[in-house]
Design a protein around this motif. Sequence first.
Motif, short mmCIF file in Angstrom:
data_model
loop_
_atom_site.label_atom_id
_atom_site.label_comp_id
_atom_site.label_asym_id
_atom_site.label_seq_id
_atom_site.Cartn_x
_atom_site.Cartn_y
_atom_site.Cartn_z
N ASP A 1 -7.52 -5.85 5.84
CA ASP A 1 -7.40 -5.38 4.47
C ASP A 1 -6.00 -5.65 3.93
N TYR A 2 -4.97 -5.42 4.77
CA TYR A 2 -3.60 -5.71 4.33
C TYR A 2 -3.45 -7.19 4.01
N PRO B 1 0.84 -1.20 0.00
CA PRO B 1 0.00 0.00 0.00
C PRO B 1 0.87 1.26 0.00
N SER C 1 -5.72 -9.35 3.21
CA SER C 1 -6.51 -9.69 2.02
C SER C 1 -5.80 -9.30 0.73
N ARG C 2 -5.13 -8.16 0.73
CA ARG C 2 -4.54 -7.63 -0.50
C ARG C 2 -3.08 -8.02 -0.72
N TYR C 3 -2.31 -8.23 0.38
CA TYR C 3 -0.86 -8.36 0.20
C TYR C 3 -0.22 -9.60 0.84
N ARG D 1 -1.19 -17.06 -4.53
CA ARG D 1 -0.40 -15.97 -5.12
C ARG D 1 0.99 -16.44 -5.50
N ARG E 1 0.61 -1.86 -6.94
CA ARG E 1 -0.32 -1.95 -5.81
C ARG E 1 -1.06 -3.28 -5.81
N SER E 2 -0.78 -4.10 -6.82
CA SER E 2 -1.42 -5.41 -6.93
C SER E 2 -0.40 -6.50 -6.64
N CYS E 3 -0.67 -7.28 -5.61
CA CYS E 3 0.24 -8.38 -5.26
C CYS E 3 0.31 -9.39 -6.39
#
Length: 314
Positions: A247-248, A197, A250-252, A258, A216-218
Amino acid sequence: MSTITKTQAAVGRSAARGSILGIEGMPLSEIDRLLQLARKMNPLKPRPLLRGKRVLLLFYEPSTRTRASFEIAAKALGATTTLILSSGSSIEKGESLLDTAYTLRAVGADVIVVRHPNAGAPHLMARHLDIPVINAGDGMHEHPTQALLDAYTMLRHKKKLNSLQVAIVGDVYHSRVARSAIHLLSKVGARTTLCGPPELVPEIAATLAPGLRISRSCEEAVRGADVVMVLRVQRERLAGLKLSLPDYISRYQITMTRLRLAKNDAMLMHPGPIIRGLELTWDVADCPQSVIVEEVSNGVPLRMAVLARALGKG
């Protein structure tokens, strides 16, 4: 000689030969030389290259991996070590960094390995001492031996560094590990993407070295990567920056889903300490692609090379 006189006499003095203060100012030829020397070091077969030498470990911050590997490395080379912690020493009484450095030199230190919470502290010491100073981490600035051991680890799995695609995911802003890694990867010609982020990977991070990308996209960052380097994320920093922990994650967070976006033979790296369930999942930490434990192990031969080189034995 008084401290003031010694300080005045040292103005303009360059660091003693053999000092390792950062990757940013280190020539590529020196990086190559240290990596080649590390290949010749075997902690299981001690070499008395530094017999009779005294290595002082000056740690103002807690450490497990770095401190232990420097101590084992020094002893594997035949040197004696002394550990100085800020607690229980004159540092607690208010002694300055330079006076502590002068004291350690006076009692016979041949090289000082220092970890300090303030950026630039090892550089200050090195300008005022006539013995090598090795930076074991200074504030949010650099951690050069971590970058070197990570490069050494990569080379044990990859033929060369200059063709690698590397994704660094996590708290780049606060990470001295990231800064040293970024400088080294840039020097060797690797392609590096920083991911996180904006609060942890600000746009200005792209100016640290040529050719850096920010994503910004893992998923985008790790796709096709040869190396996925995960950085520690501290919960208290997320709270202080008003970032949502769920949120962190979930996204990273690096999950197996992944990680599978990277190349089939991609390496999963982390300088430690790892926080399972935050920056990466439990199964990722222990998966076949993970070299996290190997990184710790490789810290010993690499730091043997650093100490030998510092004292003119490599």
